[in-house]
Write a protein that holds these residues in place. Sequence first.
Motif, PDB file in Angstrom:
ATOM      1  N   LYS A  91      -9.545  -0.305   2.450  1.00 10.65           N
ATOM      2  CA  LYS A  91      -9.875   1.097   2.195  1.00 10.65           C
ATOM      3  C   LYS A  91     -11.308   1.232   1.692  1.00 10.65           C
ATOM      4  O   LYS A  91     -12.037   2.150   2.072  1.00 10.65           O
ATOM      5  CB  LYS A  91      -8.908   1.684   1.171  1.00 10.65           C
ATOM      6  CG  LYS A  91      -9.182   3.134   0.790  1.00 10.65           C
ATOM      7  CD  LYS A  91      -8.113   3.636  -0.171  1.00 10.65           C
ATOM      8  CE  LYS A  91      -8.402   5.069  -0.611  1.00 10.65           C
ATOM      9  NZ  LYS A  91      -9.541   5.148  -1.538  1.00 10.65           N
ATOM     10  N   GLN A 124     -10.224   5.410   3.978  1.00  8.12           N
ATOM     11  CA  GLN A 124      -8.792   5.583   4.219  1.00  8.12           C
ATOM     12  C   GLN A 124      -8.488   5.756   5.701  1.00  8.12           C
ATOM     13  O   GLN A 124      -7.402   5.418   6.173  1.00  8.12           O
ATOM     14  CB  GLN A 124      -8.273   6.789   3.428  1.00  8.12           C
ATOM     15  CG  GLN A 124      -6.756   6.909   3.434  1.00  8.12           C
ATOM     16  CD  GLN A 124      -6.254   7.840   2.358  1.00  8.12           C
ATOM     17  OE1 GLN A 124      -6.867   7.967   1.308  1.00  8.12           O
ATOM     18  NE2 GLN A 124      -5.139   8.504   2.605  1.00  8.12           N
ATOM     19  N   GLN A 125      -9.466   6.274   6.458  1.00  5.98           N
ATOM     20  CA  GLN A 125      -9.256   6.457   7.891  1.00  5.98           C
ATOM     21  C   GLN A 125      -9.071   5.126   8.613  1.00  5.98           C
ATOM     22  O   GLN A 125      -8.521   5.084   9.715  1.00  5.98           O
ATOM     23  CB  GLN A 125     -10.448   7.210   8.502  1.00  5.98           C
ATOM     24  CG  GLN A 125     -10.612   8.634   8.003  1.00  5.98           C
ATOM     25  CD  GLN A 125      -9.437   9.509   8.376  1.00  5.98           C
ATOM     26  OE1 GLN A 125      -8.878   9.376   9.451  1.00  5.98           O
ATOM     27  NE2 GLN A 125      -9.053  10.401   7.476  1.00  5.98           N
ATOM     28  N   LEU A 161      -7.169   2.717   7.575  1.00  3.58           N
ATOM     29  CA  LEU A 161      -5.867   2.137   7.269  1.00  3.58           C
ATOM     30  C   LEU A 161      -4.852   2.470   8.355  1.00  3.58           C
ATOM     31  O   LEU A 161      -4.925   3.517   9.002  1.00  3.58           O
ATOM     32  CB  LEU A 161      -5.358   2.665   5.926  1.00  3.58           C
ATOM     33  CG  LEU A 161      -6.221   2.399   4.688  1.00  3.58           C
ATOM     34  CD1 LEU A 161      -5.547   2.970   3.449  1.00  3.58           C
ATOM     35  CD2 LEU A 161      -6.502   0.916   4.514  1.00  3.58           C
ATOM     36  N   SER A 162      -3.886   1.593   8.524  1.00  6.08           N
ATOM     37  CA  SER A 162      -2.796   1.851   9.461  1.00  6.08           C
ATOM     38  C   SER A 162      -1.853   2.888   8.850  1.00  6.08           C
ATOM     39  O   SER A 162      -1.876   3.129   7.633  1.00  6.08           O
ATOM     40  CB  SER A 162      -2.027   0.559   9.732  1.00  6.08           C
ATOM     41  OG  SER A 162      -1.298   0.173   8.572  1.00  6.08           O
ATOM     42  N   PRO A 163      -0.992   3.507   9.661  1.00  5.47           N
ATOM     43  CA  PRO A 163      -0.015   4.455   9.104  1.00  5.47           C
ATOM     44  C   PRO A 163       0.853   3.840   8.006  1.00  5.47           C
ATOM     45  O   PRO A 163       1.133   4.492   6.991  1.00  5.47           O
ATOM     46  CB  PRO A 163       0.819   4.851  10.329  1.00  5.47           C
ATOM     47  CG  PRO A 163      -0.124   4.702  11.481  1.00  5.47           C
ATOM     48  CD  PRO A 163      -0.964   3.507  11.140  1.00  5.47           C
ATOM     49  N   GLU A 188       0.030   1.369   6.014  1.00  2.45           N
ATOM     50  CA  GLU A 188      -0.813   1.170   4.827  1.00  2.45           C
ATOM     51  C   GLU A 188      -1.067   2.497   4.118  1.00  2.45           C
ATOM     52  O   GLU A 188      -1.069   2.558   2.876  1.00  2.45           O
ATOM     53  CB  GLU A 188      -2.132   0.517   5.238  1.00  2.45           C
ATOM     54  CG  GLU A 188      -1.966  -0.940   5.654  1.00  2.45           C
ATOM     55  CD  GLU A 188      -3.188  -1.504   6.339  1.00  2.45           C
ATOM     56  OE1 GLU A 188      -3.353  -2.736   6.319  1.00  2.45           O
ATOM     57  OE2 GLU A 188      -3.989  -0.720   6.909  1.00  2.45           O
ATOM     58  N   LYS A 189      -1.271   3.549   4.884  1.00  2.00           N
ATOM     59  CA  LYS A 189      -1.461   4.869   4.272  1.00  2.00           C
ATOM     60  C   LYS A 189      -0.210   5.301   3.513  1.00  2.00           C
ATOM     61  O   LYS A 189      -0.300   5.922   2.448  1.00  2.00           O
ATOM     62  CB  LYS A 189      -1.813   5.900   5.340  1.00  2.00           C
ATOM     63  CG  LYS A 189      -3.208   5.746   5.917  1.00  2.00           C
ATOM     64  CD  LYS A 189      -3.466   6.783   7.002  1.00  2.00           C
ATOM     65  CE  LYS A 189      -4.845   6.615   7.609  1.00  2.00           C
ATOM     66  NZ  LYS A 189      -5.082   7.572   8.712  1.00  2.00           N
ATOM     67  N   LYS A 190       0.951   4.972   4.059  1.00  2.00           N
ATOM     68  CA  LYS A 190       2.198   5.330   3.380  1.00  2.00           C
ATOM     69  C   LYS A 190       2.327   4.582   2.058  1.00  2.00           C
ATOM     70  O   LYS A 190       2.743   5.152   1.043  1.00  2.00           O
ATOM     71  CB  LYS A 190       3.396   5.025   4.275  1.00  2.00           C
ATOM     72  CG  LYS A 190       4.724   5.452   3.651  1.00  2.00           C
ATOM     73  CD  LYS A 190       5.881   5.289   4.607  1.00  2.00           C
ATOM     74  CE  LYS A 190       7.178   5.779   3.953  1.00  2.00           C
ATOM     75  NZ  LYS A 190       8.333   5.663   4.867  1.00  2.00           N
ATOM     76  N   LEU A 204      -0.101   3.578   0.229  1.00  2.00           N
ATOM     77  CA  LEU A 204      -1.063   4.218  -0.667  1.00  2.00           C
ATOM     78  C   LEU A 204      -0.520   5.533  -1.217  1.00  2.00           C
ATOM     79  O   LEU A 204      -0.669   5.830  -2.409  1.00  2.00           O
ATOM     80  CB  LEU A 204      -2.373   4.459   0.095  1.00  2.00           C
ATOM     81  CG  LEU A 204      -3.540   5.062  -0.680  1.00  2.00           C
ATOM     82  CD1 LEU A 204      -3.962   4.154  -1.822  1.00  2.00           C
ATOM     83  CD2 LEU A 204      -4.723   5.311   0.262  1.00  2.00           C
ATOM     84  N   ARG A 205       0.131   6.309  -0.361  1.00  2.00           N
ATOM     85  CA  ARG A 205       0.660   7.623  -0.776  1.00  2.00           C
ATOM     86  C   ARG A 205       1.827   7.503  -1.740  1.00  2.00           C
ATOM     87  O   ARG A 205       2.023   8.367  -2.594  1.00  2.00           O
ATOM     88  CB  ARG A 205       1.131   8.417   0.450  1.00  2.00           C
ATOM     89  CG  ARG A 205       0.063   9.017   1.301  1.00  2.00           C
ATOM     90  CD  ARG A 205       0.655  10.081   2.230  1.00  2.00           C
ATOM     91  NE  ARG A 205       1.803   9.594   2.988  1.00  2.00           N
ATOM     92  CZ  ARG A 205       1.724   9.026   4.189  1.00  2.00           C
ATOM     93  NH1 ARG A 205       0.544   8.853   4.751  1.00  2.00           N
ATOM     94  NH2 ARG A 205       2.809   8.626   4.823  1.00  2.00           N
ATOM     95  N   GLN A 238     -10.411   8.349  14.380  1.00  3.03           N
ATOM     96  CA  GLN A 238      -9.491   7.588  13.530  1.00  3.03           C
ATOM     97  C   GLN A 238      -9.363   6.120  13.942  1.00  3.03           C
ATOM     98  O   GLN A 238      -8.473   5.401  13.484  1.00  3.03           O
ATOM     99  CB  GLN A 238      -8.084   8.226  13.480  1.00  3.03           C
ATOM    100  CG  GLN A 238      -8.028   9.524  12.688  1.00  3.03           C
ATOM    101  CD  GLN A 238      -8.691  10.673  13.412  1.00  3.03           C
ATOM    102  OE1 GLN A 238      -8.311  10.989  14.536  1.00  3.03           O
ATOM    103  NE2 GLN A 238      -9.674  11.291  12.793  1.00  3.03           N
TER     104      GLN A 238
END
Length: 351
Positions: A52, A57-58, A60-62, A64-66, A68-69, A275
């Motif tokens: 990141k 953040q763009q 990151l894979s889906p 990885e974003k999850k 993070l969230r 993205q």
Amino acid sequence: MNGVTSYYHHVQGGRGKYIEKKIASSFETCSLDIELSKFPFWLEHPTIHKKKGIFTQQGLSPDEKKILRTIEWDWLGDRDVSTDVGSIIQDEGSVVLVELKNRVDTGGTAGRREIWTSEKFGIFVEYLKSNKKLFRKSDREYSLPELLESFNIKTFEIYIGVLFDTGDRPATVESDKTNGFYSSSKKGFQYLQKLVKQSSTIKIINEDPENLQMELGLNYSDLKVKIGALYGDEITLKLFRKSLPVSNLLLLRYDDIWLSLLITIEERAILLKHQKNFTTTFLDLLSRDRDLRIKYDAVINSECRETELNAIVVYLLNKYANFFEDKMLPADKNKAEYLADVIQVLCAADA
């Protein structure tokens, strides 16, 4: 080196961010922009944190974003603090943070002093003095020492790191005294000494006032705390626990610095628009294809010799041409040549 770096004398901010990314890419668990409030995430997911920091953040894979969230940790502190770069040295149980200054004359008198006092180190020391609960996971709350100990961290190190003197040679205490803001650092160091001596929970175990170093002990924890100033090659030695001349941070082994800067700018713009870009695509394929990893290793070992570089580009475009979409190619660029440039820049980081 002067020819390579002369441009940066006029754009210290640009050089600073380049050097931070070069440092972060040089060690597996070294990362950028370490916020105290994000310590739990960094300690649990150092690879995602690093990715990141370098790709935003763009990048990151889906999945990885999850992660993070949906992090389980809450921040309870009232003052956050961030540091330029940090390393997790697992085999030692150490966390090392470094706030970087490019040259001894960077930042000004007030800026140098504030790193030691109200803006950076002073915040850490106040939290250590109070043992205030800063983090919560489920129903349990943790102070900073408790958090670090829960991740088997035994030593917490915080430094200001001054990379170069005014001639772009590795900085020293002497060059900082002569041409820099050593006196401001000294005042900040004395401020921390006073802060610690007024505390009933922290004590100074060792100190070297001339070289601006102190080691602290906590009466409520076994965590060791080191705070100080680093100069030149001391920075990479502390961050990586191995010798790496800081002068190398201003040079790329495979091509000149302009290639790296231009490719980074173009790849960043493409990533924000689509993205994904050639860099993220290549890294994703690298994780999925062992033959590609072997070819990439050969490129690195050859220091990007033309034969090995051409071989990996041909392999990629024969097997994965549709992955490197035309929309991700900058205008008027040849796909094979641009892909080769991207690989060279990645090699410089991974070597």
